[in-house]
Motif scaffolding. Sequence first.
Motif, PDB file in Angstrom:
ATOM      1  N   VAL A 205       0.986  -1.548   0.347  1.00 37.86           N
ATOM      2  CA  VAL A 205       0.436  -0.243  -0.354  1.00 37.86           C
ATOM      3  C   VAL A 205       0.701   1.676  -0.019  1.00 37.86           C
ATOM      4  O   VAL A 205       1.759   1.407   0.644  1.00 37.86           O
ATOM      5  CB  VAL A 205      -1.234  -0.072   1.189  1.00 37.86           C
ATOM      6  CG1 VAL A 205      -1.241   0.980   1.194  1.00 37.86           C
ATOM      7  CG2 VAL A 205      -2.346  -1.412   1.047  1.00 37.86           C
ATOM      8  N   THR A 210      -2.917   3.657  -4.247  1.00 41.76           N
ATOM      9  CA  THR A 210      -4.151   4.035  -3.802  1.00 41.76           C
ATOM     10  C   THR A 210      -4.761   5.159  -4.719  1.00 41.76           C
ATOM     11  O   THR A 210      -5.783   4.437  -4.882  1.00 41.76           O
ATOM     12  CB  THR A 210      -3.861   4.736  -2.350  1.00 41.76           C
ATOM     13  OG1 THR A 210      -3.045   4.133  -1.385  1.00 41.76           O
ATOM     14  CG2 THR A 210      -5.315   4.981  -1.863  1.00 41.76           C
ATOM     15  N   ILE A 271     -11.470   1.350   5.855  1.00 36.88           N
ATOM     16  CA  ILE A 271     -10.537   1.622   4.650  1.00 36.88           C
ATOM     17  C   ILE A 271      -9.682   2.413   5.926  1.00 36.88           C
ATOM     18  O   ILE A 271      -7.957   1.581   5.777  1.00 36.88           O
ATOM     19  CB  ILE A 271     -10.709   2.855   3.574  1.00 36.88           C
ATOM     20  CG1 ILE A 271     -12.067   2.799   2.476  1.00 36.88           C
ATOM     21  CG2 ILE A 271      -9.517   3.661   3.686  1.00 36.88           C
ATOM     22  CD1 ILE A 271     -13.278   3.937   2.658  1.00 36.88           C
ATOM     23  N   GLY A 275      -6.339  -0.133   5.635  1.00 36.66           N
ATOM     24  CA  GLY A 275      -5.164   0.727   4.969  1.00 36.66           C
ATOM     25  C   GLY A 275      -4.040   0.403   6.397  1.00 36.66           C
ATOM     26  O   GLY A 275      -2.885   0.196   6.161  1.00 36.66           O
ATOM     27  N   LYS A 279      -0.435  -0.895   5.419  1.00 36.66           N
ATOM     28  CA  LYS A 279       0.801  -0.133   5.798  1.00 36.66           C
ATOM     29  C   LYS A 279       1.532  -0.859   6.794  1.00 36.66           C
ATOM     30  O   LYS A 279       3.088  -0.538   6.569  1.00 36.66           O
ATOM     31  CB  LYS A 279       0.355   1.272   5.715  1.00 36.66           C
ATOM     32  CG  LYS A 279       1.540   2.107   5.597  1.00 36.66           C
ATOM     33  CD  LYS A 279       1.554   2.441   4.417  1.00 36.66           C
ATOM     34  CE  LYS A 279       2.625   3.586   4.062  1.00 36.66           C
ATOM     35  NZ  LYS A 279       2.862   3.633   2.443  1.00 36.66           N
ATOM     36  N   ASN A 288      -3.120  -6.196   2.021  1.00 36.02           N
ATOM     37  CA  ASN A 288      -3.108  -5.377   0.745  1.00 36.02           C
ATOM     38  C   ASN A 288      -4.605  -4.600  -0.090  1.00 36.02           C
ATOM     39  O   ASN A 288      -4.831  -3.973  -0.517  1.00 36.02           O
ATOM     40  CB  ASN A 288      -2.047  -5.423   0.158  1.00 36.02           C
ATOM     41  CG  ASN A 288      -0.550  -5.059   0.788  1.00 36.02           C
ATOM     42  OD1 ASN A 288      -0.755  -4.779   1.579  1.00 36.02           O
ATOM     43  ND2 ASN A 288       0.417  -5.869  -0.051  1.00 36.02           N
ATOM     44  N   PHE A 291      -7.475  -4.033   1.263  1.00 34.63           N
ATOM     45  CA  PHE A 291      -7.693  -2.598   1.687  1.00 34.63           C
ATOM     46  C   PHE A 291      -8.158  -1.687   0.031  1.00 34.63           C
ATOM     47  O   PHE A 291      -8.688  -0.968  -0.062  1.00 34.63           O
ATOM     48  CB  PHE A 291      -6.127  -1.744   2.378  1.00 34.63           C
ATOM     49  CG  PHE A 291      -6.286  -0.239   1.182  1.00 34.63           C
ATOM     50  CD1 PHE A 291      -6.551   0.428   2.277  1.00 34.63           C
ATOM     51  CD2 PHE A 291      -5.472   0.479   1.016  1.00 34.63           C
ATOM     52  CE1 PHE A 291      -6.587   2.094   2.263  1.00 34.63           C
ATOM     53  CE2 PHE A 291      -5.408   1.658   0.178  1.00 34.63           C
ATOM     54  CZ  PHE A 291      -5.564   2.438   1.071  1.00 34.63           C
ATOM     55  N   TYR A 292      -7.133  -2.197  -0.756  1.00 37.99           N
ATOM     56  CA  TYR A 292      -8.294  -1.857  -2.013  1.00 37.99           C
ATOM     57  C   TYR A 292      -8.466  -2.043  -2.870  1.00 37.99           C
ATOM     58  O   TYR A 292      -9.589  -1.573  -2.859  1.00 37.99           O
ATOM     59  CB  TYR A 292      -6.599  -2.056  -3.169  1.00 37.99           C
ATOM     60  CG  TYR A 292      -5.039  -1.466  -3.114  1.00 37.99           C
ATOM     61  CD1 TYR A 292      -4.965  -0.429  -3.180  1.00 37.99           C
ATOM     62  CD2 TYR A 292      -4.164  -2.580  -3.260  1.00 37.99           C
ATOM     63  CE1 TYR A 292      -3.696   0.340  -2.673  1.00 37.99           C
ATOM     64  CE2 TYR A 292      -2.756  -1.732  -2.702  1.00 37.99           C
ATOM     65  CZ  TYR A 292      -2.730  -0.926  -2.834  1.00 37.99           C
ATOM     66  OH  TYR A 292      -1.518  -0.106  -2.606  1.00 37.99           O
TER      67      TYR A 292
END
Length: 379
Positions: A205, A210, A271, A275, A279, A288, A291-292
Motif C-alpha cells: 500500500v 491508492t 478503509i 489501510g 501499511k 493489501n 484495503f484496495y
Amino acid sequence: MAILYFFVSPLLGVFFSAMSLIKNFTKDNALLLSLLSSAVLGVLNANKIPESDLYNYIENYRSIGGFGFLDYINHSLKEPAFFMYNYILHTVFAGNVKLYLIAHTTICYFLIGYAIIRCQEKLGFSPLVLFAGFIAAFGFPNLFSLSAHLMRQFLAASLIMVFIVEYGFWGNRKLGRLLLVLACFTHSTAFIFILALLPGMMKPVSLKRTITVLIFSGVIFTILFKYAFVLERIFSSLPFLSYVFSRINQTESIDLEPLGNLGIILFTLVILFAGFFAKNNQQIKGGNLTFYLAIVIFAFVLVNLNNTELALRFGFYLYFFFPVAWYLFLGYIDRKFNHRLGELICMVSTVFIVWFVYKLINGVWQYENIKAVLLIKNI
C-alpha cells in the motif's frame, strides 16, 4: 458437549462452545463456535415475521415444488448458482421454510466465521483477537438486519470474504477464482470483485497506488454506466450478462434512505483499519488486497451517489469487510502492545453485544418468538 447443549438451548450451546475454545484453543473448537453462533442467528431469522424481500424469497422457495430441477434453473437464469442452491435446500428440507432460513443463515455466517479463522491460521493473533473478530461478525446488528432481507447478496458476500482470504492471504489461486465465480453467479453485484484479479491489487500500500486504484476504478465504472445500454443489447442472448447490464442501466433512484452517518462512519473505519494494517504489514498480500478492494467499493459508491439503490447495494459489502478489517487492525495493535489490550478488547466486544441485543428488541424486524434462542422447543 456444546452441541448437546445447543439442542436444548442454542444460546447455552454457544456459551459452552466459547468456554471450550478459551480452555483449549484449536481450529476445530473455533469452527464449532462459528457454526453454533451462525445457527443461533439462523434460529432468529427463522422467527422473523416475513415482510419485504424476505416474504418474496419465501414465496420463491415455496414455488420450487412446482418445478423440476432444470425447469427451475431455466426459469431463473439471471443468477443460476443461487437458484441451484435454493433448489437443493428445498429438496433437503422438503420445502420447510423455517429449516430453510436456519440453514441459509447458518451457511452464510459460517462462511464469514471460516474466513476469519483462516486469517487466524495465517496470522497467529491471540485467541482474544479472534473472539473480537467473531463478535464483530456475529454481533453486528446492521449486518444481521439485512441477512434475511438481501439473501442472495448475503450469500455472495460471504463467498467473497472466503475468496479474499484464500486468494489473498493464502495464495490459493484456483480455489479463490472458483469462489469468485460462484459469488458472481449468486449475485450480479459480486462482479465488482473481478478487479481483485488485476495486477497490482496485492502490492504494498502506498498513497500513489491508492490514488491510482481510486481513479482507475472510477473511470472504469463511469464508462461502464455510460455504455450499459449498449452492452445490454450486445449480450441480450445471454440472460445472465444481459441482466447484469440491465440493472446497471437502471439509473433512476428508488425510494431508499441514503447511506447516512453509519454508512460514512463504516466506510471510514474499514478503509482506516484495513489501510493501517496493510501499511504496517506490507508483506501480507491479503491485507493489501482487502484495503484496495475497499477503495474500489468506495469509488463505485462515489460514481453512483445519484443512484441510491446501487450505492446501498455495493456499500452493503463493507458491512462484511468491517469485521475482518477490525480483526486485522486489532490483531496488529494487540501484538504491538504485547497483548496488553485485553480489557479494551473485552469492553468493545461488550458494546457490540449490548448494541446487538438493543437492536434485536427495538429494531425494524418483528419476531414470532424471540425466545427460540433460549429453548429449542420454542422454534
